[in-house]
Design a protein around this motif. Structure first.
Motif, mmCIF file in Angstrom:
data_model
loop_
_atom_site.group_PDB
_atom_site.id
_atom_site.type_symbol
_atom_site.label_atom_id
_atom_site.label_comp_id
_atom_site.label_asym_id
_atom_site.label_seq_id
_atom_site.Cartn_x
_atom_site.Cartn_y
_atom_site.Cartn_z
ATOM 1 N N MET A 1 12.685 5.828 -5.471
ATOM 2 C CA MET A 1 12.594 4.587 -5.742
ATOM 3 C C MET A 1 12.325 3.742 -7.482
ATOM 4 S SD MET A 1 12.627 2.543 -2.861
ATOM 5 C CE MET A 1 13.120 3.806 -2.352
ATOM 6 N N ASP A 2 12.063 4.366 -7.591
ATOM 7 C CA ASP A 2 11.620 4.676 -9.767
ATOM 8 C C ASP A 2 13.187 4.816 -10.363
ATOM 9 O OD1 ASP A 2 9.304 3.725 -9.745
ATOM 10 O OD2 ASP A 2 7.958 5.596 -10.473
ATOM 11 N N VAL B 1 12.104 0.793 0.405
ATOM 12 C CA VAL B 1 12.014 1.212 0.981
ATOM 13 C C VAL B 1 13.166 1.106 2.719
ATOM 14 C CG1 VAL B 1 12.267 3.591 3.173
ATOM 15 C CG2 VAL B 1 10.657 3.629 0.457
ATOM 16 N N THR C 1 6.152 2.249 1.345
ATOM 17 C CA THR C 1 6.546 2.003 -0.223
ATOM 18 C C THR C 1 7.301 1.293 -0.789
ATOM 19 O OG1 THR C 1 5.825 4.051 -0.467
ATOM 20 C CG2 THR C 1 7.319 3.827 -2.405
ATOM 21 N N ASN D 1 5.659 12.648 1.019
ATOM 22 C CA ASN D 1 4.432 11.400 0.657
ATOM 23 C C ASN D 1 5.393 9.978 -0.177
ATOM 24 O OD1 ASN D 1 4.619 12.175 -1.960
ATOM 25 N ND2 ASN D 1 4.037 14.690 -0.710
ATOM 26 N N GLY D 2 3.889 9.456 0.101
ATOM 27 C CA GLY D 2 4.466 8.083 -0.675
ATOM 28 C C GLY D 2 4.842 8.454 -2.692
ATOM 29 N N SER D 3 4.178 9.387 -3.010
ATOM 30 C CA SER D 3 4.700 10.151 -4.220
ATOM 31 C C SER D 3 5.350 10.325 -3.947
ATOM 32 C CB SER D 3 3.786 11.442 -4.759
ATOM 33 O OG SER D 3 2.647 10.704 -5.057
ATOM 34 N N LYS E 1 2.256 6.482 4.167
ATOM 35 C CA LYS E 1 2.642 6.487 3.397
ATOM 36 C C LYS E 1 3.454 6.557 2.603
ATOM 37 C CE LYS E 1 -1.420 6.533 2.054
ATOM 38 N NZ LYS E 1 -2.395 7.226 3.304
ATOM 39 N N ILE E 2 5.403 6.618 2.934
ATOM 40 C CA ILE E 2 6.349 7.206 3.095
ATOM 41 C C ILE E 2 6.927 5.045 3.523
ATOM 42 C CG2 ILE E 2 9.429 7.676 3.429
ATOM 43 C CD1 ILE E 2 7.144 10.509 4.132
ATOM 44 N N CYS F 1 14.691 7.366 3.372
ATOM 45 C CA CYS F 1 13.953 8.702 2.834
ATOM 46 C C CYS F 1 14.325 9.171 4.951
ATOM 47 C CB CYS F 1 12.624 7.667 2.702
ATOM 48 S SG CYS F 1 12.527 7.376 0.831
ATOM 49 N N ALA G 1 8.658 9.150 -2.312
ATOM 50 C CA ALA G 1 8.928 7.718 -2.130
ATOM 51 C C ALA G 1 9.227 7.303 -3.426
ATOM 52 C CB ALA G 1 8.323 7.147 -1.046
ATOM 53 N N LYS G 2 7.558 6.729 -4.136
ATOM 54 C CA LYS G 2 7.724 5.997 -4.460
ATOM 55 C C LYS G 2 8.508 6.553 -6.280
ATOM 56 C CE LYS G 2 6.510 3.231 -7.764
ATOM 57 N NZ LYS G 2 6.831 3.938 -9.736
#
Length: 256
Positions: free
Chosen positions: A107-108, A166, A163, A99-101, A159-160, A146, A103-104
């Motif tokens: 990235m963090d 990505v 981000t 999910n997007g979370s 969402k992925i 990802c 992926a974030k």
């Protein structure tokens, strides 16, 4: 010295790149693939005993002939991701991004502020200070992949792919088809549609679509469909296949 995103440069030059999964933990295999003109290698930590010290030698072996080395981590663990990048990997692949979370979170871990939360280092990654503008160039030079290989990832592909940071969404067809209830049936209509949906979503988001293949014909077909990052082999699988053919051929000749 200036940092470069070598994989993007190769894609921009040729339109697509081909690579291999390397699960042997063997720098010599990486060197041979690079010498033969392979564009990139996925150094597989997920399904092999590969450790960081051996990985550095594998990365160096690929660099000798201009091949990009991208480790695939075995867990979504930020300390591991950061250590991999600190030792000089050209990018990173993370499996089972749902999910997007997720992926974030990745990235963090791998991007410096303001895009992420990665901490500074002074090791092989920044070439011990030889990259004069390392902090300002590292985010663009890092190639982040990802993997979409679950139903959850399929449902959240927008969402992925959306981000920031990505570079590529890479389809693991084996796990995706398994999670969809059609193990390794890549011709099943639902699986065909899922793969096409991921590719189209990536293209709409400006993200590079990638996929695993196992034959030259399959690789060429996927490239013509629009996939720009394609793996064509696993080094251990290739060794197993070719050694078996040699053994069987000797037995066949002796039985004549």
């Amino acid at each position: 010295m200036k940092m470069r995103n070598y994989l993007r440069e190769k894609i921009n030059e040729k339109g697509y790149v081909i690579g291999a999964f390397v699960a042997s933990c063997n720098p010599t295999n990486v060197e041979i693939l690079a010498m033969n003109g392979m564009d990139f290698a996925i150094l597989d930590m997920e399904h092999s005993p590969l450790g960081l010290e051996t990985m550095v030698d594998m990365i160096r072996a690929g660099e000798t002939y201009g091949m990009v080395s991208i480790p695939r981590v075995y867990t979504m663990e930020t300390k591991l991701m950061r250590r991999i990048l600190d030792v000089g990997a050209h990018g990173i692949m993370v499996p089972m991004v749902g999910n997007g979370s997720d992926a974030k979170y990745i990235m963090d871990a791998v991007k410096f502020p303001p895009l992420g939360l990665r901490g500074m280092n002074a090791g092989r990654g920044p070439r011990w200070g030889a990259y004069e503008n390392y902090l300002s160039e590292a985010n663009d030079a890092l190639f982040t992949i990802c993997q979409c290989e679950t139903v959850e990832g399929l449902e959240n592909i927008d969402k992925i792919a959306g981000t920031p940071g990505v570079d590529c969404v890479f389809i693991g067809t084996g796990d995706l088809s398994l999670d969809m209830g059609h193990p390794n049936d890549l011709k099943h209509p639902d699986v065909v549609e899922a793969i096409d949906k991921i590719r189209r979503t990536c293209e709409d988001a400006g993200v590079i679509p990638g996929i695993v293949t196992s034959t030259p014909e399959d690789a060429a077909r996927r490239i013509k469909e629009g996939f720009k990052i394609v793996t064509i082999m696993n080094d251990l699988g290739m060794f197993k296949k070719q050694s078996l053919l040699q053994i069987e051929k000797v037995h066949e000749l002796c039985d004549e």
